[in-house]
Design an enzyme around this catalytic site. Structure first.
Site, PDB file in Angstrom:
ATOM      1  N   SER A  68       0.785  -1.144  -0.355  1.00  0.00           N
ATOM      2  CA  SER A  68      -0.077   0.101  -0.118  1.00  0.00           C
ATOM      3  C   SER A  68       0.698   1.346   0.047  1.00  0.00           C
ATOM      4  CB  SER A  68      -0.885  -0.254   1.307  1.00  0.00           C
ATOM      5  OG  SER A  68      -1.606   0.908   1.302  1.00  0.00           O
ATOM      6  N   ASP A 283      -3.246   6.100  -3.245  1.00  0.00           N
ATOM      7  CA  ASP A 283      -2.066   5.690  -2.349  1.00  0.00           C
ATOM      8  C   ASP A 283      -1.469   4.651  -3.242  1.00  0.00           C
ATOM      9  OD1 ASP A 283      -3.731   3.625  -2.148  1.00  0.00           O
ATOM     10  OD2 ASP A 283      -3.169   3.066  -0.049  1.00  0.00           O
ATOM     11  N   ASP A 285      -1.388   1.376  -3.882  1.00  0.00           N
ATOM     12  CA  ASP A 285      -2.017   0.377  -4.291  1.00  0.00           C
ATOM     13  C   ASP A 285      -3.713   0.649  -4.500  1.00  0.00           C
ATOM     14  OD1 ASP A 285      -2.933   0.451  -1.660  1.00  0.00           O
ATOM     15  OD2 ASP A 285      -3.511  -1.696  -1.378  1.00  0.00           O
ATOM     16  N   ALA A 379     -10.899   8.297   7.813  1.00  0.00           N
ATOM     17  CA  ALA A 379     -10.482   9.610   7.550  1.00  0.00           C
ATOM     18  C   ALA A 379      -9.214   9.725   6.639  1.00  0.00           C
ATOM     19  CB  ALA A 379      -9.759  10.248   9.129  1.00  0.00           C
ATOM     20  N   ARG A 503      -3.430   4.315  20.228  1.00  0.00           N
ATOM     21  CA  ARG A 503      -3.608   2.795  19.618  1.00  0.00           C
ATOM     22  C   ARG A 503      -2.172   2.399  18.878  1.00  0.00           C
ATOM     23  NH1 ARG A 503      -3.927   2.972  14.259  1.00  0.00           N
ATOM     24  NH2 ARG A 503      -4.762   0.733  14.034  1.00  0.00           N
TER      25      ARG A 503
HETATM   26  C1  16G Z   1      -4.665  -0.781   6.859  1.00  0.00           C
HETATM   27  C2  16G Z   1      -6.074  -0.979   6.820  1.00  0.00           C
HETATM   28  C3  16G Z   1      -6.705   0.530   6.685  1.00  0.00           C
HETATM   29  C4  16G Z   1      -6.188   1.152   8.008  1.00  0.00           C
HETATM   30  C5  16G Z   1      -4.627   1.309   8.205  1.00  0.00           C
HETATM   31  C6  16G Z   1      -4.344   1.612   9.642  1.00  0.00           C
HETATM   32  C7  16G Z   1      -7.361  -2.477   5.324  1.00  0.00           C
HETATM   33  C8  16G Z   1      -7.428  -3.294   4.196  1.00  0.00           C
HETATM   34  N1  16G Z   1      -6.358  -1.517   5.417  1.00  0.00           N
HETATM   35  O1  16G Z   1      -4.177   0.019   5.697  1.00  0.00           O
HETATM   36  O2  16G Z   1      -7.934   0.277   6.681  1.00  0.00           O
HETATM   37  O3  16G Z   1      -6.561   2.457   7.946  1.00  0.00           O
HETATM   38  O4  16G Z   1      -4.151   0.081   8.079  1.00  0.00           O
HETATM   39  O5  16G Z   1      -3.191   1.407   9.817  1.00  0.00           O
HETATM   40  O6  16G Z   1      -7.935  -3.239   6.436  1.00  0.00           O
HETATM   41  P1  16G Z   1      -2.433   1.442  11.492  1.00  0.00           P
HETATM   42  O7  16G Z   1      -3.121   0.445  12.114  1.00  0.00           O
HETATM   43  O8  16G Z   1      -0.962   1.461  11.030  1.00  0.00           O
HETATM   44  O9  16G Z   1      -2.701   2.713  11.773  1.00  0.00           O
HETATM   45 MG    MG Z   2      -3.582   0.947   0.272  1.00  0.00          MG
END
Ligand code: 16G
Ligand code: MG
Length: 549
Positions: A68, A283, A285, A379, A503
């Site tokens: 991604s 982004d 992907d 967001a 988080r």
């Molecule tokens: C991934 C998730 C996206 C989420 C992001 C948060 C999928 C397909 N993609 O890209 O939805 O906003 O992770 O990233 O679920 P983080 O946990 O590093 O904040």
């Molecule tokens: Mg992506």
């Protein structure tokens, strides 16, 4: 079909040995890390995909190789369930066990446990389709995946270089062909035709918005967006694709792309728009999109996933009313990252029910399925709209009593086709936003006036072990480390309109701190105080994040 050949697996797996001393975790979107550590994981994911397909009576499972918006040297792999959903949660733990089995013998043991646990018929056929983005590490990982798929005896279908949402689309199409849920023609061309036809219908009779500039993060979105625009007449949509260099190493997501723009709240490299012009960033992907424009006073204005979700939600609600289909309930799903102003606008002004769920498509998607029409957007720009089967049938069969009603019903029908309901899709979402602009005959600046974002800040904190962070209340409250939430609350109380939560990331080895408050200064102060607190009290390493204090 013969049973699983465990001897073959042992021999094949020896070609893809697991590195010592690495513990793999199945995160928010599968496995993701430095590409040179992924060979054994991707091989094993091939086996997992075969097992999952066997379990689901030979339904086609998708595998996407992408990281991604991450750095170009990273890569990742994730499974797509038959209707385009993320891998069912009950399998995530087993995915991690497979990835972490140290020896070939241990690997076979884990496979046997999975077969037993899910009562899998070993002789069942398994079918898997896979794709990758443009990362240089992609081809080698595809070979590892194919080895895994051959080890388990799966029928394989190489879908080539694609965006993540295109893989979700085709997986869903393959599994719904000939059923009442038939999703479309299971080809890349079928995808473009479906979107382009729907766009034409959605903007029928409306004049074209001004040209849209698109930063495609030097990733797969660049080629696929150009392809898509070949299917759409320039008279109804003009898109100028920038940051489309997928050849030069090191450019993917570098100082550009949706994540960069959202996080830094500034224009990406390679894009210079003037006052009144609008642009969007995809982004790496192409499953996320954020919009932005330059205001008359020259300032950069971000129109992120919350704004897109609110715009789409309010447009759909208006259409449902205009169509005389008030029986259809519309709801919006957000995460804790949604700006407080967007939630307020949706609940208090638009009077729409809003739910808050943990970060990640799997949570948003399932919550959105609870509504007749469920709009979900993060967001960060990932989102889509789901139409339940009941709503779909009703919209398809309704006849308007007046020309206005008929027009609204027809636009809803077009939107149902336009929106990639299998997952958030930057290309489909781009057409959605453009269609709304054309229908409303509004500029992005006008759309942006619906509500004003509260100033917000996202800060990363590096800690020794992010897994000690446990949250509840849709990630808005920390349960562990014990006592930390109370201290965060005490800080938040000092600020007008203050809100902050912490988080662990599901995709990077960091803890994320989010804060918002009435002014940017207060918000930055709050964000960095909370980040400092986390650093001090929960094993921070590598520099205290206290730039603003
Ligand atoms: C991934 C998730 C996206 C989420 C992001 C948060 C999928 C397909 N993609 O890209 O939805 O906003 O992770 O990233 O679920 P983080 O946990 O590093 O904040
Ligand atoms: Mg992506």
């Amino acid at each position: 079909m013969a049973s699983i050949n465990y001897d073959k697996i042992k021999t094949d797996a020896a070609q893809h040995p697991k590195p010592q001393d690495i513990k793999y975790t199945h995160g928010t979107a599968g496995f993701r890390m430095k590409a040179d550590l992924l060979d054994s994981v991707v091989y094993r994911v091939g086996i997992l995909a075969g097992l999952r397909s066997k379990k689901l009576d030979g339904k086609v499972i998708g595998v996407m190789i992408t990281a991604s918006h991450n750095r170009e040297i990273d890569n990742g792999v994730k499974l797509v369930d038959p209707y385009g959903e993320m891998l069912h949660q009950s399998w995530e733990g087993y995915a991690a066990q497979l990835a972490n089995a140290q020896t070939e013998d241990e690997l076979v043991e884990v496979i046997k446990i999975i077969v037993k646990e899910f009562d899998i018929d070993e002789t069942m056929t398994s079918k898997v389709i896979y794709a990758r983005d443009t990362r240089p590490s992609g081809p080698a990982l595809v070979m590892a995946l194919e080895d895994g798929l051959r080890s388990i005896g799966a029928e394989i279908n190489d879908f080539g270089i694609k965006t993540t949402p295109q893989l979700h689309y085709v997986t869903c199409c393959l599994n719904t062909q000939g059923t009442e849920k038939s999703y479309g023609e299971p080809t890349e061309a079928g995808y473009y035709k479906k979107l382009a036809n729907a766009y034409r219908r959605a903007v029928e009779g409306k004049s074209r918005p001004s040209p849209l500039y698109v930063d495609s993060a030097n990733g797969v979105g660049a080629i696929k967006l150009k392809e898509l625009t070949n299917y759409i007449d320039k008279d109804i949509l003009e898109v100028i694709v920038l940051n489309d260099d997928i050849k030069t190493q090191g450019k993917l997501n570098h100082l550009c792309g949706a994540d960069y723009v959202k996080t830094n709240q500034r224009l990406p490299l390679g894009l210079n728009i003037k006052a009144g012009e609008r642009a969007a960033s995809l982004d790496g992907d192409a499953d996320r999109i954020v919009y932005y424009f330059i205001d008359d006073d020259g300032t950069f204005k971000l129109f992120d996933g919350d704004k897109i979700g609110s715009l789409a939600g309010s447009f759909i609600i208006d259409l449902v009313k205009a169509a005389g289909l008030e029986g259809i309930n519309v709801g919006v799903v957000q995460t804790a990252y949604a700006n407080g102003s967007s939630t307020h606008y949706l609940e208090k002004v638009m009077k729409v029910p809003v739910s808050c769920v943990p970060t990640g498509v799997k949570y948003l998607h399932h919550e959105a399925e609870k509504f007749d029409i469920g709009v979900y957007f993060e967001a960060n720009g990932h989102g889509t709209i789901l139409f339940s089967l009941t709503a779909t049938k009703l919209i398809r069969s309704s006849k308007g009593e007046t020309p206005e009603q008929e027009d609204a019903i027809e636009r809803l029908r077009a939107l149902m086709e336009l929106i990639n309901q299998t997952v958030g899709d930057a290309l489909s979402d781009l057409l959605l936003v453009e269609a709304i602009l054309a229908n409303r005959q509004w500029t992005l600046k006008r759309c942006n006036e619906a509500y004003k974002d509260l100033p917000n800040r996202l800060v990363k904190v590096i800690v020794t072990d992010r897994h000690i962070f446990k949250t509840t209340n849709a990630e808005r409250t920390l349960v562990e480390p014990a006592g930390l939430q109370g201290k965060i609350d005490a800080l938040v109380k000092k600020y007008k309109d203050g809100r902050s939560f912490v988080r662990p990331s599901g995709t990077e080895d960091v803890v994320r701190v989010y804060a918002e408050a009435a002014t940017q200064k207060e918000c930055d102060e709050l964000a960095y105080s909370v980040a400092g607190l986390v650093y001090d009290e929960a094993g921070g390493t590598g520099g205290r994040p206290d730039e603003f204090l």
